[in-house]
Design an enzyme around this catalytic site. Structure first.
Site, PDB file in Angstrom:
ATOM      1  N   ASP A  40      -3.898   6.466  12.555  1.00  0.00           N
ATOM      2  CA  ASP A  40      -4.685   5.222  12.684  1.00  0.00           C
ATOM      3  C   ASP A  40      -4.755   4.725  14.125  1.00  0.00           C
ATOM      4  OD1 ASP A  40      -2.005   4.264  12.638  1.00  0.00           O
ATOM      5  OD2 ASP A  40      -2.439   2.605  11.263  1.00  0.00           O
ATOM      6  N   ARG A  43       0.849  -1.196   0.000  1.00  0.00           N
ATOM      7  CA  ARG A  43       0.000   0.000   0.000  1.00  0.00           C
ATOM      8  C   ARG A  43       0.885   1.247   0.000  1.00  0.00           C
ATOM      9  NH1 ARG A  43       2.543   2.329   3.164  1.00  0.00           N
ATOM     10  NH2 ARG A  43       2.505   2.323   5.424  1.00  0.00           N
ATOM     11  N   SER A  74       4.832  -1.244   2.694  1.00  0.00           N
ATOM     12  CA  SER A  74       4.169  -2.284   3.495  1.00  0.00           C
ATOM     13  C   SER A  74       4.341  -3.688   2.934  1.00  0.00           C
ATOM     14  CB  SER A  74       2.676  -1.978   3.663  1.00  0.00           C
ATOM     15  OG  SER A  74       2.520  -0.878   4.491  1.00  0.00           O
ATOM     16  N   SER A  75       5.572  -4.016   2.567  1.00  0.00           N
ATOM     17  CA  SER A  75       5.822  -5.387   2.127  1.00  0.00           C
ATOM     18  C   SER A  75       5.538  -6.366   3.264  1.00  0.00           C
ATOM     19  CB  SER A  75       7.266  -5.537   1.638  1.00  0.00           C
ATOM     20  OG  SER A  75       8.160  -5.124   2.652  1.00  0.00           O
ATOM     21  N   TYR A 103       8.546   5.258  16.951  1.00  0.00           N
ATOM     22  CA  TYR A 103       7.122   5.048  16.679  1.00  0.00           C
ATOM     23  C   TYR A 103       6.373   4.835  17.998  1.00  0.00           C
ATOM     24  CZ  TYR A 103       2.937   3.079  14.463  1.00  0.00           C
ATOM     25  OH  TYR A 103       1.652   2.847  14.048  1.00  0.00           O
ATOM     26  N   GLY A 139      11.302  -2.717   2.721  1.00  0.00           N
ATOM     27  CA  GLY A 139      11.772  -1.595   3.546  1.00  0.00           C
ATOM     28  C   GLY A 139      11.614  -0.234   2.909  1.00  0.00           C
ATOM     29  N   ASP A 199      -2.090  -0.450   7.378  1.00  0.00           N
ATOM     30  CA  ASP A 199      -1.374  -1.149   6.300  1.00  0.00           C
ATOM     31  C   ASP A 199      -2.084  -2.454   5.936  1.00  0.00           C
ATOM     32  OD1 ASP A 199       0.344   0.890   6.904  1.00  0.00           O
ATOM     33  OD2 ASP A 199       1.858  -0.387   7.860  1.00  0.00           O
ATOM     34  N   HIS A 243       0.157   8.567  11.137  1.00  0.00           N
ATOM     35  CA  HIS A 243       0.141   8.619  12.602  1.00  0.00           C
ATOM     36  C   HIS A 243      -1.223   9.072  13.119  1.00  0.00           C
ATOM     37  CE1 HIS A 243       4.327   7.503  13.187  1.00  0.00           C
ATOM     38  NE2 HIS A 243       4.564   8.184  12.069  1.00  0.00           N
TER      39      HIS A 243
HETATM   40  C1  GLA Z   1       3.214   2.351   9.944  1.00  0.00           C
HETATM   41  C2  GLA Z   1       2.173   1.571  10.753  1.00  0.00           C
HETATM   42  C3  GLA Z   1       0.768   2.086  10.459  1.00  0.00           C
HETATM   43  C4  GLA Z   1       0.677   3.600  10.607  1.00  0.00           C
HETATM   44  C5  GLA Z   1       1.833   4.294   9.867  1.00  0.00           C
HETATM   45  C6  GLA Z   1       1.868   5.771  10.132  1.00  0.00           C
HETATM   46  O1  GLA Z   1       3.072   2.121   8.583  1.00  0.00           O
HETATM   47  O2  GLA Z   1       2.245   0.202  10.436  1.00  0.00           O
HETATM   48  O3  GLA Z   1      -0.166   1.443  11.296  1.00  0.00           O
HETATM   49  O4  GLA Z   1       0.637   3.968  11.948  1.00  0.00           O
HETATM   50  O5  GLA Z   1       3.085   3.748  10.220  1.00  0.00           O
HETATM   51  O6  GLA Z   1       0.716   6.362   9.637  1.00  0.00           O
END
Ligand code: GLA
Length: 338
Positions: free
Chosen positions: A17, A8, A102-103, A193, A98, A144, A15
């Site tokens: 979700d 995705r 979102s692999s 994070y 990386g 993600d 930041h």
């Molecule tokens: C990563 C997390 C998501 C989201 C983003 C920031 O991708 O896996 O859940 O929090 O960071 O938006």
């Protein structure tokens, strides 16, 4: 069983979700495929991009202790799904690792489906979110995984992370989504994070759920750091709703402006950008035909996303919005509500 799941890119709403806010990602036309022969008491996978196989017993206790590193994701899925039987097979992918696409979510979702997971989109995404958290001990949100599950060709997804409702928003033909990999990999991302998430929780404990409070409420926070963090979240939720409306109306200038404002907020208030990401955004904004640009995902490296007129020459790669995960030969998971 052969199942695949897309990566995705998040157009806007980072930041937000994990505070129950709104996000606007799209599933992309790059994907991970898991081919599995079911049977046995272990899940054994080889991967075209990994030197060592992942071998995970069905009763794995602590996925975060598995090695090699990618076996943690496999173990996380096994622990979250607890399938009745294991299997052996292979993983292939067209997703860069990386790069912020979102692999890992794609691997989790494809594997959960290949292991026979049954449930709604929200349940599948929730199980894979748990898998990710078990694998790394990082309190990541659901964006993600839900984007990978619920993707719709030609559409971004307006996701309400409180209700988990997903509303597809058509991406106009006059727009192209471009992703540029900064090449920067996020060494500090895991701890930073978790720290950002804690700060949001601290702010919410003082002013109320960030999804519901106003910028005026946030301005009353006496801690300047918490005030900045909360201001990002509250203003970002507004930008997400605004950007979805702009896309719906075909207002690419408006959508692009909100994306660029989102970057400034992530840089100045949430402090998850890097000099390299800032430079990349500036460079992109200087190219005629680019409507807006921002870092995408967690930050601290990874990729930048831009909204552009189709055919605009950029250093990045155009990505199309794709359908979500599925078992090959079947319809998409369940489509729709939790
Ligand atoms: C990563 C997390 C998501 C989201 C983003 C920031 O991708 O896996 O859940 O929090 O960071 O938006």
């Amino acid at each position: 069983m052969r199942a695949y799941a897309p990566g995705r890119v998040n157009l806007i709403g980072d930041h937000t979700d994990y505070t129950g806010g709104v996000v606007l990602p799209m599933a992309v036309d790059l994907r991970t495929t898991v081919e599995l022969q079911r049977g046995g008491r272990t899940v054994e996978l080889v991967s075209a991009t990994e030197a060592e196989p992942a071998v995970v017993p069905l009763d794995v206790a602590d996925p975060a202790r598995m090695s090699p590193g990618w076996a943690r994701y496999v173990a996380g899925v096994v622990a979250a799904v607890r399938p009745a039987e294991g299997g052996s097979g292979r993983v292939t992918t067209t997703l860069p690792q990386g790069a912020g696409l979102s692999s890992s979510a794609a691997l989790e979702v494809a594997l959960a489906l290949a292991l026979g997971f049954e449930g709604s989109d929200a349940e599948l995404a929730g199980a894979c979110q748990r898998a990710e958290q078990l694998a790394w001990g990082t309190p990541t949100g659901i964006m993600d995984q839900l984007a990978s599950v619920a993707g719709r060709a030609g559409h971004a997804l307006l996701i309400d992370c409180t209700s988990l409702e997903v509303v597809p928003v058509p991406i106009p033909d006059s727009a192209e989504v471009v992703v540029v990999d900064s090449g920067e990999r996020r060494s500090v991302a895991l701890s930073a994070y978790a720290e950002r998430r804690r700060q949001c929780e601290d702010a919410a404990a003082r002013v109320g759920p960030l999804r519901e409070v106003s910028l005026e409420d946030v301005a009353r926070l006496d801690d300047p750091l918490l005030q900045r963090r909360a201001r990002h979240v509250v203003s970002e939720n507004r930008r997400v709703v605004g950007a979805a409306k702009c896309l719906d109306d075909g207002d690419l200038v408006g959508a692009g402006r909100l994306m660029t404002e989102s970057h400034a907020s992530l840089r100045d208030d949430f402090e998850v950008s890097t000099p390299r990401l800032d430079r990349l955004v500036e460079e992109l904004l200087g190219i005629p035909g680019i409507y807006g640009a921002r870092l995408t995902g967690a930050g601290f490296g990874g990729s930048v996303v831009a909204l552009a007129r189709p055919g605009t020459p950029t250093p990045g790669r155009p990505l199309a919005a794709a359908d979500g995960a599925r078992v090959e030969g079947s319809p998409p998971n369940s489509g729709g509500m939790p």
